[in-house]
Design an enzyme around this catalytic site. Structure first.
Site, short mmCIF file in Angstrom:
data_model
loop_
_atom_site.label_atom_id
_atom_site.label_comp_id
_atom_site.label_asym_id
_atom_site.label_seq_id
_atom_site.Cartn_x
_atom_site.Cartn_y
_atom_site.Cartn_z
N GLU A 14 -69.92 0.89 52.05
CA GLU A 14 -68.92 0.57 53.33
C GLU A 14 -67.24 0.42 52.96
O GLU A 14 -66.87 -0.09 51.83
CB GLU A 14 -69.93 -0.95 53.21
CG GLU A 14 -68.37 -1.90 55.11
CD GLU A 14 -69.26 -1.35 55.68
OE1 GLU A 14 -68.39 -1.52 57.25
OE2 GLU A 14 -69.88 -0.82 56.09
N CYS A 61 -65.19 -6.30 58.08
CA CYS A 61 -66.84 -5.49 57.12
C CYS A 61 -68.74 -5.86 57.54
O CYS A 61 -68.60 -7.02 58.27
CB CYS A 61 -67.13 -6.33 55.79
SG CYS A 61 -67.60 -5.11 54.90
N HIS A 68 -67.44 -14.48 54.51
CA HIS A 68 -66.10 -14.08 55.08
C HIS A 68 -65.78 -15.51 55.77
O HIS A 68 -64.55 -16.13 55.68
CB HIS A 68 -65.62 -12.85 55.63
CG HIS A 68 -65.36 -11.91 54.66
ND1 HIS A 68 -63.56 -11.68 54.12
CD2 HIS A 68 -65.83 -10.97 54.60
CE1 HIS A 68 -63.68 -10.99 52.92
NE2 HIS A 68 -64.84 -10.34 52.91
N CYS A 553 -63.61 -4.69 53.66
CA CYS A 553 -62.87 -5.99 52.99
C CYS A 553 -61.52 -5.74 52.89
O CYS A 553 -60.41 -6.71 52.69
CB CYS A 553 -63.54 -7.28 52.92
SG CYS A 553 -64.21 -6.86 51.41
#
Length: 572
Positions: A14, A61, A68, A553
């Site tokens: 990612e 993300c 988070h 992130c």
């Protein structure tokens, strides 16, 4: 003579990551890790209601969304001294364990397995022998010769059509692949099984959080009411579904994931001596069993290990140790208003960088070469993630972790030293999944016991109203994302966010060197790695993927002039 290898982008992750490595005599002698997107989320958060921060942070993300949000609400709760009800903590723990199981299974099969499994080789497998191998490893019901034969026919059609579909662009036939055809066919089958499985387990997030991949959170608790007899609340039927889903997830991990790791590992024991990198490990810890303030009650112990010394776990205090964690920008495309590293409460994020722009033929590694900042703990470069959690837990004497690690090493007939490697990092993630499955059910059963005893509270309104807040407040929300130590640092002034900084796992692991020349985890792990063919750098991908890279992130906006200009216009 040396050669510079560039892997950009690193795929099956990612976000956007670039790796450059210098290869000499078939081995990597130096390496550089660059995040190629610019970070700006902290700017977006300034001036907003701190109770809303989680909804923005969660969307940095599409993978680590839950943690988070968790770190964000905890940062506000810490700043305002809000204590959440026991049931809220249990539900957060269940969602945490659910994400671990989902994330680790998806990583192994869909992001990392193709570094070890030769899909094309599976065409040569004997389905009967594959069935015998699968049944020897576990009692998973989908293991008949006919099952593997039908799968092989589907795979053959992909290859004969010239389109491997989801398996395209692999380094098939590379000499670093060592599994026999039958093991490859079994792994491909379980790759496809995991695609179906992962759709089911995330339903737990939709029950407690309303949706996935961005479930709802709430400062002061969780946003779901529990009434066992009410159709529009979390009732007995929905709770029963959660319990069944947790049990099925545990069975998949124990009957498919763990056996596959144990089947693959013996063919790659040479990788137990490759990719170790840093010798320092950092863990914030999580999964409280007696309230988040009681750090000693965490299932994942908090602490740090230096120099691979498992006889000592150093204390870590993210809140009160002002000189413990600092972020540096010696090799990052940012500017600070003052020299040196900054503690996150004093952290700065500015897009107004006036230095040279990234040269993408080769990075200018003597200067600034990444959009990631460089965090350090007491001046040390630290690795974070599953390996760190297993090592700190093992060294701290945590019974569950020590038992699980010992069992895995016994099955592999290997000493603890194999953990300090690419293979050990991959094995640690599997061990951790097994623990998450076990603990998730424990938290669920405790929640049921509380409900049966009449305690249905999931939220507190204490200190919820801004009129009750102090004029200035600071807080830190710590957790353990699947990829490692995660903390959100907040400064609240006049009821609004005055400053917000995220120090995320990939910032620790993927960051550039610091001013003293110390490499971070990605860069250090590549030193000494053999490279058979610079044009097919499978070995680089193996080690980097063992960290489960997730750059989204760590960096939040494309480094594109139009995008930055538009963003600056919005935040002025």
């Amino acid at each position: 003579m040396s050669e510079r290898i560039v892997v950009d982008p690193v795929t099956r992750i990612e976000g956007h990551l670039r790796i450059e490595a210098e290869v000499k005599d078939g081995k990597i002698v130096d390496a550089w890790s660059a995040g190629t997107m610019v970070r700006g989320l902290e700017i977006i958060l300034r001036g907003r209601d701190p109770r809303d921060a989680w909804a923005f942070c969660e969307r940095v993300c599409g993978v680590c969304t839950t943690v988070h949000a968790l770190a964000s609400v905890r940062s506000v709760e810490d700043a305002l001294d809000i204590k959440v009800p026991a049931n809220a903590e249990l539900i957060r723990n269940i969602m945490f364990c659910t994400q671990y199981m989902h994330d680790h299974v998806v990583h192994f099969y869909h992001l990392h397995a193709l570094d070890w499994v030769d899909v094309v080789s599976a065409l040569k497998a004997d389905p009967v022998a594959t069935s015998a191998l699968a049944q020897k490893l576990s009692k998973y019901p989908k293991s008949s010769p006919n099952y593997f034969s039908e799968l092989q026919k589907r795979l053959t059609k992909f290859v004969e059509s010239g389109q491997l579909g989801i398996f395209a662009n692999g380094y098939w036939g590379h000499p670093a692949f060592k599994l026999p055809p039958e093991a490859n066919l079994m792994a491909v089958a379980h790759y496809l099984e995991a695609l179906e499985w992962q759709k089911e387990i995330v339903k737990i997030h939709t029950i407690f959080g309303g949706k996935n991949p961005h479930p709802n959170y709430l400062v002061g608790g969780v946003p779901c009411a529990i009434n066992l007899d009410e159709a529009n609340a979390i009732n007995a039927e929905r709770l029963a579904f959660v319990g069944q889903t947790l049990q099925r997830a545990k069975e998949f991990i124990e009957q498919v994931y763990i056996p596959d790791v144990l089947a693959v590992a013996p063919f790659y024991l040479d990788w137990a001596g490759i990719g170790g990198g840093l010798e320092n490990y950092l863990v914030y810890g999580d999964l409280p069993t007696n309230g988040f303030a009681d750090v000693k009650s965490f299932k994942f112990p908090r602490g740090a290990i230096l120099g691979r010394n498992l006889n000592e776990v150093h204390p870590v205090d993210p809140k009160d140790d002002q000189d413990g964690i600092k972020e540096f920008i010696d090799h990052s495309w940012y500017e600070y208003s003052k020299q040196g590293g900054l503690h996150p409460w004093d952290g700065e994020t500015s897009l107004k960088y006036s230095g040279p722009k990234p040269p993408y033929e080769h990075l200018d590694v003597d200067k600034k070469y990444s959009w990631l900042k460089t965090p350090r703990w007491k001046g040390h470069a630290m690795e974070v993630g599953p390996l760190s959690r297993m090592l700190v837990g093992y060294a701290a004497g945590n019974d569950d972790i020590k038992g699980a690690v010992t069992d895995a090493l016994g099955a592999l007939k290997a000493p603890p030293s194999v953990l300090f490697s690419t293979l050990g990092r991959t094995a640690a993630r599997a061990i951790e999944s097994q623990l998450a499955a076990k603990w998730g059910l424990e938290f669920f059963n405790t929640l049921l016991a509380n409900l049966k005893a009449g305690d249905t509270r999931t939220f507190t309104r204490e200190k919820w109203e801004p009129s009750t807040w102090p004029k200035m407040a600071k807080g830190v929300g710590c957790t353990e994302a699947p990829r490692g130590a995660l903390a959100h640092w907040i400064v609240i002034g006049d009821q609004k966010i005055a400053n917000y900084q995220l120090v995320v796992p990939s910032t620790w692991n993927a960051s550039p060197r610091d001013g003293r020349g110390q490499r971070s985890a990605y860069e250090a792990s590549l030193i000494g790695t053999p490279v058979h063919d610079p044009h097919q750098p499978l070995e680089i991908i193996r080690t980097i993927h063992s960290f489960d890279p997730c750059l989204a992130c760590a960096v939040h906006l494309y480094e594109d002039k139009k995008e930055i200009a538009r963003h600056e216009l919005l935040v002025k």
